[in-house]
Design a protein around this motif. Structure first.
Motif, short mmCIF file in Angstrom:
data_model
loop_
_atom_site.label_atom_id
_atom_site.label_comp_id
_atom_site.label_asym_id
_atom_site.label_seq_id
_atom_site.Cartn_x
_atom_site.Cartn_y
_atom_site.Cartn_z
N GLY A 170 0.80 -1.22 0.00
CA GLY A 170 0.00 0.00 0.00
C GLY A 170 0.83 1.26 0.00
N GLY A 171 2.16 1.13 0.19
CA GLY A 171 3.04 2.29 0.13
C GLY A 171 2.69 3.32 1.20
N THR A 172 2.52 4.58 0.79
CA THR A 172 2.22 5.66 1.73
C THR A 172 0.74 6.04 1.67
N ILE A 173 -0.12 5.09 1.33
CA ILE A 173 -1.55 5.37 1.29
C ILE A 173 -2.01 5.89 2.65
N GLY A 174 -2.80 6.94 2.66
CA GLY A 174 -3.29 7.54 3.89
C GLY A 174 -2.38 8.60 4.46
N LEU A 175 -1.14 8.68 3.96
CA LEU A 175 -0.15 9.63 4.48
C LEU A 175 0.21 10.70 3.46
N GLN A 176 -0.54 10.78 2.37
CA GLN A 176 -0.22 11.70 1.29
C GLN A 176 -1.03 12.98 1.32
N GLY A 177 -1.69 13.24 2.45
CA GLY A 177 -2.50 14.45 2.57
C GLY A 177 -3.94 14.25 2.22
N GLU A 178 -4.34 13.03 1.86
CA GLU A 178 -5.71 12.76 1.46
C GLU A 178 -6.58 12.28 2.62
N SER A 179 -5.97 11.96 3.77
CA SER A 179 -6.69 11.44 4.92
C SER A 179 -6.41 12.30 6.14
N ASP A 180 -7.36 12.31 7.09
CA ASP A 180 -7.11 12.94 8.38
C ASP A 180 -6.03 12.15 9.11
N LEU A 181 -5.19 12.86 9.89
CA LEU A 181 -4.10 12.20 10.62
C LEU A 181 -4.20 12.53 12.10
N PHE A 182 -4.12 11.49 12.92
CA PHE A 182 -4.18 11.62 14.37
C PHE A 182 -2.79 11.42 14.96
N GLY A 183 -2.50 12.13 16.04
CA GLY A 183 -1.27 11.86 16.76
C GLY A 183 -1.37 10.53 17.48
N ALA A 184 -0.24 9.82 17.59
CA ALA A 184 -0.23 8.48 18.20
C ALA A 184 1.03 8.30 19.03
N VAL A 185 0.85 7.74 20.22
CA VAL A 185 1.97 7.35 21.08
C VAL A 185 1.82 5.86 21.36
N GLY A 186 2.78 5.07 20.89
CA GLY A 186 2.74 3.64 21.11
C GLY A 186 3.58 3.24 22.31
N VAL A 187 3.08 2.30 23.10
CA VAL A 187 3.81 1.84 24.29
C VAL A 187 3.64 0.33 24.45
N PHE A 188 4.61 -0.27 25.10
CA PHE A 188 4.46 -1.63 25.65
C PHE A 188 5.39 -1.72 26.86
N GLY A 189 5.01 -2.53 27.83
CA GLY A 189 5.79 -2.61 29.06
C GLY A 189 5.62 -1.36 29.91
#
Length: 393
Positions: free
Chosen positions: A356-375
């Motif tokens: 899918g390459g950069t689908i969703g990241l090319q300015g065509e979709s809304d983008l949310f901030g994300a913080v990933g964690v484990f442990g």
């Protein structure tokens, strides 16, 4: 330290998306606008709701026949002796010596050519991470989840909600897999978080998009749009006293995702997401394998920032060219208020590693901030520009 593989999906077959899904994910830049409605509640987000709808030419042999007899230049019918080579060797061969392969005199074969002007080698990708704790089954489940739930069209936000986003007045949503505390602070957009030592992979998402494809796109405004936020690492591992993610069974990542996103995965692992991971220092762009070398692991006390700049294209695509990649997109990374690298958001990705390459990241979709964690991790999240160490504007 557990060293499990991230979901290597290349060896297992996943259901192929239907044409309707492919059409949805590969839609043109101008997305459908769904109205903002707080009466329809998404299970993970009461403020942002999902939309209701998601020739070969044949050539037949001709009737051409060769003319009778030999070509005219050969004369008429003759014998095979007429086509024999002339007698004896060529006259120039006996008198000329064979060419020499010796190098010319005084040639310095030890001189190394200057490679400074050559393009840099491609980034090296990995099939696994030395620190990640995700299993292959979890990766396959996430892959099928994304096939089942294609990306949403961009939604329209009311002016007052959009203004609140610009001021950094954002909340963090608790995913089902997260175990720990999310505590809002006095200053809007400031959160203190602590995950449990046995917390599974989780992505904490903002309640509203930092980038609205309907309102913020440079194709609409004519100017640039920068989205950015920071996290501060307060503690790592048991009781939060560790100093390095390399020494603890824990991790933290900062990134952006396009909805919907499987929140049981870290940002950058699945479609429509990117992230920089603090346990291995690698960048991930829709990369469910082992990422690409980018920076060093995060340390206790460091403030990490990640941003994206969307700008009008310097070289717009010509007539008839595909709409994707119409914007210039730059991703940048900061550490303790200093910019430390980035990458081109439109760069080509390996189709086998990044389906899918950069689908969703090319300015065509809304983008949310994300913080990933484990442990077990202690950290702060800073959405308000007043509290950032780095000024992206």
């Amino acid at each position: 330290m557990f060293k499990k593989l991230k979901g290597n999906l290349k060896e297992k077959e996943a259901p192929q998306p239907q044409p309707a899904q492919l059409a949805s994910e590969k839609s043109s830049y101008r997305p459908q606008q769904a109205s903002y409605d707080q009466t329809q509640l998404h299970p993970n987000n009461p403020y942002y709701t999902p939309p209701q709808n998601q020739q070969n030419a044949s050539i037949s042999p001709g009737g051409y026949q060769p003319p009778p007899g030999p070509p005219p230049s050969y004369g008429g019918p003759g014998t095979k002796d007429e086509y024999a080579p002339p007698p004896g060797p060529p006259p120039s061969y006996p008198s000329q010596p064979l060419p020499s392969w010796d190098p010319p005199p005084n040639n310095d074969w030890t001189v190394i050519p200057d490679t400074a002007l050559l393009p840099p080698p491609p980034s090296m990708g990995y099939d696994q991470s030395p620190t990640a704790n995700a299993s292959e089954d979890e990766g396959e489940f996430a892959y099928n989840w994304c096939l089942r739930y294609p990306l949403w069209p961009a939604q329209s936000l009311p002016p007052n909600i959009h203004s609140a986003v610009q001021a950094g007045q954002l909340a963090l949503l608790r995913p089902p897999t997260f175990t720990g505390d999310l505590v809002p602070q006095r200053h809007p957009g400031h959160w203190k978080c602590r995950s449990h030592i046995k917390c599974k992979d989780s992505s904490l998402l903002t309640n509203l998009p930092l980038y609205s494809a309907v309102l913020d796109s440079p194709l609409r405004t004519g100017g640039t749009k920068t989205v950015y936020f920071e996290i501060k690492v307060l503690g790592i591992g048991r009781k939060g006293h560790g100093s390095s993610f390399e020494e603890a069974d824990a991790g933290i990542a900062i990134g952006f995702v396009a909805p919907p996103y499987p929140t049981f995965r870290l940002p950058g692992w699945q479609r429509g997401s990117l992230g920089v991971h603090g346990d291995d220092g690698r960048k991930y762009v829709n990369d469910t394998f082992g990422g690409i070398d980018f920076t060093t692991s995060f340390q206790t006390g460091e403030t990490i920032g990640l941003g994206i700049i969307f700008a009008p294209p310097r070289n717009p695509p010509g007539y008839g060219q595909p709409a994707h990649g119409m914007l210039d997109i730059g991703v940048f990374f900061t550490r303790n208020g200093v910019k430390q690298g980035g990458w081109d958001g439109n760069e080509e990705l390996d189709a086998e590693r990044h389906e899918g390459g950069t689908i969703g990241l090319q300015g065509e979709s809304d983008l949310f901030g994300a913080v990933g964690v484990f442990g077990g991790v202690e950290f702060e999240v800073l959405f308000s520009p007043e509290q950032w160490l780095y000024n992206p504007f």
